[in-house]
Motif scaffolding. Structure first.
Motif, PDB file in Angstrom:
ATOM      1  N   GLU A  69     -29.804  34.198  10.382  1.00 27.24           N
ATOM      2  CA  GLU A  69     -29.453  33.284  11.476  1.00 27.24           C
ATOM      3  C   GLU A  69     -28.861  34.050  12.649  1.00 27.24           C
ATOM      4  O   GLU A  69     -29.168  33.749  13.823  1.00 27.24           O
ATOM      5  CB  GLU A  69     -28.465  32.231  10.966  1.00 27.24           C
ATOM      6  CG  GLU A  69     -28.188  31.090  11.932  1.00 27.24           C
ATOM      7  CD  GLU A  69     -27.145  31.412  12.995  1.00 27.24           C
ATOM      8  OE1 GLU A  69     -27.205  30.784  14.074  1.00 27.24           O
ATOM      9  OE2 GLU A  69     -26.285  32.278  12.750  1.00 27.24           O
ATOM     10  N   VAL A 121     -36.569  31.180  13.167  1.00 24.23           N
ATOM     11  CA  VAL A 121     -36.112  31.552  11.829  1.00 24.23           C
ATOM     12  C   VAL A 121     -37.065  32.578  11.209  1.00 24.23           C
ATOM     13  O   VAL A 121     -36.640  33.530  10.545  1.00 24.23           O
ATOM     14  CB  VAL A 121     -35.996  30.305  10.923  1.00 24.23           C
ATOM     15  CG1 VAL A 121     -35.603  30.705   9.495  1.00 24.23           C
ATOM     16  CG2 VAL A 121     -34.972  29.338  11.492  1.00 24.23           C
ATOM     17  N   PHE A 129     -30.717  30.161   3.442  1.00 26.78           N
ATOM     18  CA  PHE A 129     -31.041  28.980   4.239  1.00 26.78           C
ATOM     19  C   PHE A 129     -30.041  27.853   4.065  1.00 26.78           C
ATOM     20  O   PHE A 129     -30.201  26.794   4.674  1.00 26.78           O
ATOM     21  CB  PHE A 129     -32.468  28.531   3.939  1.00 26.78           C
ATOM     22  CG  PHE A 129     -33.482  29.584   4.312  1.00 26.78           C
ATOM     23  CD1 PHE A 129     -33.573  30.053   5.607  1.00 26.78           C
ATOM     24  CD2 PHE A 129     -34.308  30.141   3.349  1.00 26.78           C
ATOM     25  CE1 PHE A 129     -34.485  31.034   5.957  1.00 26.78           C
ATOM     26  CE2 PHE A 129     -35.228  31.124   3.681  1.00 26.78           C
ATOM     27  CZ  PHE A 129     -35.315  31.575   4.995  1.00 26.78           C
ATOM     28  N   GLN A 179     -28.950  27.341   7.642  1.00 25.72           N
ATOM     29  CA  GLN A 179     -29.764  26.427   8.445  1.00 25.72           C
ATOM     30  C   GLN A 179     -29.637  24.977   7.952  1.00 25.72           C
ATOM     31  O   GLN A 179     -29.613  24.047   8.756  1.00 25.72           O
ATOM     32  CB  GLN A 179     -31.240  26.857   8.398  1.00 25.72           C
ATOM     33  CG  GLN A 179     -31.570  28.057   9.263  1.00 25.72           C
ATOM     34  CD  GLN A 179     -31.150  29.378   8.630  1.00 25.72           C
ATOM     35  OE1 GLN A 179     -30.737  29.419   7.465  1.00 25.72           O
ATOM     36  NE2 GLN A 179     -31.266  30.456   9.373  1.00 25.72           N
ATOM     37  N   GLN A 206     -26.185  23.821   8.981  1.00 24.30           N
ATOM     38  CA  GLN A 206     -26.117  23.802  10.445  1.00 24.30           C
ATOM     39  C   GLN A 206     -26.735  22.517  11.001  1.00 24.30           C
ATOM     40  O   GLN A 206     -26.180  21.893  11.908  1.00 24.30           O
ATOM     41  CB  GLN A 206     -26.843  25.030  10.991  1.00 24.30           C
ATOM     42  CG  GLN A 206     -26.715  25.229  12.495  1.00 24.30           C
ATOM     43  CD  GLN A 206     -27.497  26.445  12.955  1.00 24.30           C
ATOM     44  OE1 GLN A 206     -28.655  26.636  12.579  1.00 24.30           O
ATOM     45  NE2 GLN A 206     -26.865  27.298  13.742  1.00 24.30           N
ATOM     46  N   ARG A 207     -27.875  22.098  10.462  1.00 22.63           N
ATOM     47  CA  ARG A 207     -28.507  20.857  10.928  1.00 22.63           C
ATOM     48  C   ARG A 207     -27.572  19.671  10.734  1.00 22.63           C
ATOM     49  O   ARG A 207     -27.397  18.839  11.637  1.00 22.63           O
ATOM     50  CB  ARG A 207     -29.824  20.609  10.171  1.00 22.63           C
ATOM     51  CG  ARG A 207     -30.568  19.356  10.643  1.00 22.63           C
ATOM     52  CD  ARG A 207     -31.620  18.908   9.650  1.00 22.63           C
ATOM     53  NE  ARG A 207     -31.054  18.403   8.412  1.00 22.63           N
ATOM     54  CZ  ARG A 207     -30.552  17.176   8.261  1.00 22.63           C
ATOM     55  NH1 ARG A 207     -30.534  16.317   9.280  1.00 22.63           N
ATOM     56  NH2 ARG A 207     -30.058  16.793   7.096  1.00 22.63           N
ATOM     57  N   ALA A 263     -23.142  26.949  12.123  1.00 22.11           N
ATOM     58  CA  ALA A 263     -23.456  28.085  11.259  1.00 22.11           C
ATOM     59  C   ALA A 263     -22.209  28.585  10.535  1.00 22.11           C
ATOM     60  O   ALA A 263     -22.255  28.925   9.343  1.00 22.11           O
ATOM     61  CB  ALA A 263     -24.081  29.207  12.078  1.00 22.11           C
ATOM     62  N   ILE A 265     -39.413  25.682   7.474  1.00 22.00           N
ATOM     63  CA  ILE A 265     -38.263  25.294   8.293  1.00 22.00           C
ATOM     64  C   ILE A 265     -38.636  25.223   9.768  1.00 22.00           C
ATOM     65  O   ILE A 265     -38.217  24.306  10.495  1.00 22.00           O
ATOM     66  CB  ILE A 265     -37.094  26.278   8.080  1.00 22.00           C
ATOM     67  CG1 ILE A 265     -36.539  26.130   6.656  1.00 22.00           C
ATOM     68  CG2 ILE A 265     -35.974  26.029   9.098  1.00 22.00           C
ATOM     69  CD1 ILE A 265     -35.530  27.195   6.283  1.00 22.00           C
ATOM     70  N   VAL A 323     -36.118  21.586   6.994  1.00 18.17           N
ATOM     71  CA  VAL A 323     -35.237  22.453   6.214  1.00 18.17           C
ATOM     72  C   VAL A 323     -34.988  21.853   4.831  1.00 18.17           C
ATOM     73  O   VAL A 323     -34.844  22.583   3.840  1.00 18.17           O
ATOM     74  CB  VAL A 323     -33.915  22.722   6.979  1.00 18.17           C
ATOM     75  CG1 VAL A 323     -33.068  21.465   7.090  1.00 18.17           C
ATOM     76  CG2 VAL A 323     -33.123  23.849   6.320  1.00 18.17           C
TER      77      VAL A 323
END
Length: 436
Positions: A38, A48, A264, A267, A270-271, A285, A396, A407
């Motif tokens: 990331e 990514v 991951f 990610q 993070q979403r 993150a 992703i 993701v």
């Protein structure tokens, strides 16, 4: 307890401690690096998929050097293999100095590759060396105990990644960085690369110290008075054993699953933290990395618990049970779109805790001198960390799949990995107990 039944006989205690320290050192390298996918994606404004080249070269180094390492330790000793591994590890870490000064992506990939050539030497040497330090009857327990210190290094790596790298990087995401002028972007990039490189340079110094300690401490020799290399014969012997062949496949998918779940998660979290909690990409993150540290802490505790359970539960059976738990939690990770999905992803680490050393110990049980090349095959299977994360990253980058966040859907890849491991555990219990 009789001497022959001891997990760690007294004469091997100091060597065991030193070699077990190496398990923590490569754990640090693995898990300071996973979040860098990331970080590099942000620093160089890549998707990514671009960031996952870090994983391709990192775990590609394992595959490239595993069999050369096996030839080396067959010709010389496990100690010599450990020293070569530490030397390459330190060299790769110190290559972050010129890479940071150059300011391009590819010099960092070279540094990672050199470093992981060293890690391949370390793992190819250290795992069978631990098996060698005592009776066969306690070999799997001994390796599980040594491997329990690997997540301690991993936790340290995650802590450093979160607090000394991610927390200090410029928090702007890709869209905001695209709005910067060329000069501003370059200034931010070079500052971020200097921050990212500092911990690697520091660990390079630590590795040099460890190299000198092991160099001057007397270690047990695995000298069988026969340095002739019968590679074809050893491979033929290994391939006759289904338990070993299938173990290499299971290990490949395990390593892929581990790397995907610990890479991951950034990610994935993070979403959630950006879309549902209103954080910036950088803040999201960092918060996700906090959950990654929790996952590793659970992994560490579960490793000790599972090592204890091996006294009462046959390794293949426990492996199968944990893999089935991983499958169930992977389903939760895919279909739950809120914080509960992240909890499921964190919980997968408990199921993974036993897998690597148990697959390793089952596959190499009773292999004798062939274990040197057998270990290389199992370490080479770490190349699962090259193409499987690439596949997940491709998913992703689609953003939405089947009306679910891409993701989330991407974790079908680790789910398949756990299914394969469960099958290996089942076959170990039903067919492989008395083999070879």
């Amino acid at each position: 307890m009789k001497q022959k039944d001891k997990v760690i006989p007294g004469e091997y205690l100091i060597p065991f401690i030193l070699i077990t320290s190496c398990f923590a050192l490569w754990g640090f390298a693995n898990d300071i690096t996973n979040p860098m996918v990331e970080a590099f994606s942000r620093i160089f404004n890549m998707g990514v998929g671009g960031g996952t080249w870090v994983q391709v070269v990192f775990y590609g180094g394992y595959g490239a050097m595993a069999f050369p390492a096996a030839f080396f330790i067959k010709r010389y000793t496990y100690k010599a293999g450990i020293l070569v591994g530490l030397g390459l590890y330190a060299t790769g870490a110190l290559l972050f100095i010129p890479a940071s000064a150059i300011g391009l992506y590819y010099p960092f990939l070279i540094a990672y590759f050199v470093m992981t050539c060293g890690l391949s030497f370390l793992e190819t040497s250290a795992n069978p060396y631990i098996l060698f330090m005592g009776p066969d009857s306690t070999a799997t327990r001994r390796l599980n105990f040594a491997q329990a210190f690997n997540p301690m290094g991993s936790l340290t790596g995650m802590f450093v990644a979160k607090n000394l790298i991610q927390a200090r990087l410029d928090p702007r995401g890709a869209a905001e960085r695209m709005d910067l002028s060329a000069a501003e972007f370059e200034k931010v990039k070079m500052s971020d690369l200097e921050i990212l490189s500092s911990p690697y340079i520091a660990i390079g110094g630590v590795i040099i110290v460890m190299f000198l300690i092991i160099l001057f401490v007397k270690m047990p020799k695995n000298d069988d008075s026969n340095h002739k290399i019968n590679f074809i014969g050893a491979v033929r012997n290994l391939l006759r054993v289904k338990r070993y062949r299938e173990g290499v496949v299971a290990q490949l998918f395990y390593v892929g699953a581990q790397i995907m779940c610990w890479t991951f998660i950034v990610q994935y979290g993070q979403r959630i933290f950006v879309e549902q909690f209103g954080m910036t990409p950088g803040e999201g993150a960092q918060k996700a990395q906090y959950y990654n540290i929790i996952a590793m802490s659970i992994f560490l505790v579960a490793r000790f618990v599972c090592t204890f359970l091996l006294k009462y539960i046959q390794p293949g059976k426990l492996l199968m049970i944990l893999a089935m738990g991983g499958i169930g939690l992977a389903f939760g990770t895919i279909f739950l779109q809120d914080i509960n999905g992240l909890y499921c992803l964190v919980g997968i680490s408990a199921c993974m805790s036993l897998m690597f050393p148990t697959i390793y110990g089952i596959a190499l049980r009773g292999m004798g001198e062939d274990a040197k090349f057998g270990a290389a095959g199992l370490i080479m299977s770490i190349v699962g960390g090259t193409f499987l994360p690439k596949l997940q990253a491709f998913i992703i980058d689609q953003e939405v799949v089947f009306n679910l966040p891409a993701v989330n859907v991407s974790f079908v890849v680790p789910l398949i990995c756990f299914l394969i491991i469960a099958v290996y555990g089942y076959r170990t219990v039903k067919f492989h107990l008395n083999e070879g």
